[in-house]
Write a protein that holds these residues in place. Structure first.
Motif, short mmCIF file in Angstrom:
data_model
loop_
_atom_site.label_atom_id
_atom_site.label_comp_id
_atom_site.label_asym_id
_atom_site.label_seq_id
_atom_site.Cartn_x
_atom_site.Cartn_y
_atom_site.Cartn_z
N MET A 50 0.84 -1.19 0.00
CA MET A 50 0.00 0.00 0.00
C MET A 50 0.88 1.25 0.00
O MET A 50 1.97 1.24 0.55
N GLU A 51 0.35 2.33 -0.60
CA GLU A 51 1.04 3.62 -0.61
C GLU A 51 0.21 4.62 0.19
O GLU A 51 -1.01 4.70 0.03
N VAL A 52 0.88 5.39 1.04
CA VAL A 52 0.20 6.41 1.84
C VAL A 52 -0.21 7.55 0.93
O VAL A 52 0.61 8.12 0.22
N PHE A 91 -9.94 0.67 9.56
CA PHE A 91 -8.48 0.57 9.67
C PHE A 91 -8.01 -0.69 8.95
O PHE A 91 -8.64 -1.73 9.02
N ARG A 92 -6.87 -0.57 8.26
CA ARG A 92 -6.26 -1.72 7.59
C ARG A 92 -5.12 -2.24 8.44
O ARG A 92 -4.31 -1.48 8.96
N TRP A 100 -1.96 -0.83 12.74
CA TRP A 100 -3.19 -0.50 12.02
C TRP A 100 -3.14 0.95 11.56
O TRP A 100 -2.67 1.83 12.29
N ALA A 101 -3.64 1.23 10.35
CA ALA A 101 -3.69 2.59 9.81
C ALA A 101 -5.04 2.81 9.13
O ALA A 101 -5.67 1.86 8.66
N VAL A 102 -5.46 4.07 9.06
CA VAL A 102 -6.74 4.40 8.43
C VAL A 102 -6.71 3.96 6.98
O VAL A 102 -5.86 4.38 6.19
N ASN A 103 -7.65 3.09 6.60
CA ASN A 103 -7.67 2.48 5.29
C ASN A 103 -7.88 3.49 4.17
O ASN A 103 -7.31 3.36 3.10
N GLU A 104 -8.68 4.51 4.39
CA GLU A 104 -8.99 5.46 3.32
C GLU A 104 -7.77 6.28 2.90
O GLU A 104 -7.77 6.90 1.83
N LEU A 106 -4.84 4.83 2.42
CA LEU A 106 -3.93 3.87 1.79
C LEU A 106 -4.49 3.43 0.45
O LEU A 106 -5.70 3.23 0.31
N ALA A 107 -3.62 3.29 -0.55
CA ALA A 107 -4.03 2.81 -1.87
C ALA A 107 -3.08 1.70 -2.30
O ALA A 107 -1.88 1.81 -2.12
N ALA A 108 -3.67 0.63 -2.84
CA ALA A 108 -2.86 -0.49 -3.32
C ALA A 108 -2.00 -0.05 -4.50
O ALA A 108 -2.44 0.71 -5.36
N THR A 109 -0.77 -0.51 -4.53
CA THR A 109 0.12 -0.22 -5.64
C THR A 109 -0.18 -1.14 -6.80
O THR A 109 -0.83 -2.18 -6.64
N ALA A 110 0.29 -0.78 -7.98
CA ALA A 110 0.07 -1.60 -9.18
C ALA A 110 0.65 -2.99 -8.96
O ALA A 110 1.75 -3.14 -8.46
N GLY A 111 -0.13 -4.00 -9.28
CA GLY A 111 0.31 -5.37 -9.14
C GLY A 111 0.01 -6.00 -7.80
O GLY A 111 0.20 -7.19 -7.62
N SER A 112 -0.45 -5.19 -6.84
CA SER A 112 -0.79 -5.73 -5.51
C SER A 112 -2.16 -6.38 -5.54
O SER A 112 -3.05 -5.95 -6.28
#
Length: 114
Positions: A50-52, A91-92, A100-104, A106-112
């Motif tokens: 994930m990317e912040v 939270f993810r 744990w971090a707020v899910n909103e 975080l975004a999945a990187t390409a290929g994840s």
């Protein structure tokens, strides 16, 4: 008119690699290498990187709640490993003990596969 070298490189001998001078030089070289080639901090072991998102730092908590003080902070754009599909109360779950971090934010990187 030929110009000679302006400086001389000292001959490296065994005595050059002793004492505090060596520690200082080696430490400086290692610090520069670490800064230039620093890793992302991810291993990809879960397949979910994930990317912040956003411009502000993202707090990491020891539970899926803001009840306790943050245990870590992630900077904007930082990559982090997360557990696949483990989301609770918005939270993810990140890789590691009680992270744990707020899910909103975080975004999945390409290929994840998250």
């Amino acid at each position: 008119m030929a110009l000679g070298p302006r400086f001389k490189v000292p001959k490296l001998e065994a005595s050059s690699f002793k004492g505090w001078a060596f520690v200082l030089v080696a430490g400086t070289v290692l610090a520069v290498v670490a800064l230039v080639f620093r890793g992302t901090g991810t291993t990809g072991e879960t397949g979910c990187v994930m990317e912040v998102q956003g411009s502000a730092p993202l707090d990491v908590y020891r539970s899926a709640s803001t009840q306790f003080e943050p245990v870590d902070t992630l900077r904007a754009g930082q990559l982090v490993d997360a557990e696949r599909g483990v989301i609770e109360n918005g939270f993810r779950k990140l890789v590691g003990d009680n992270r744990w971090a707020v899910n909103e934010r975080l975004a999945a990187t390409a290929g994840s596969t998250c």
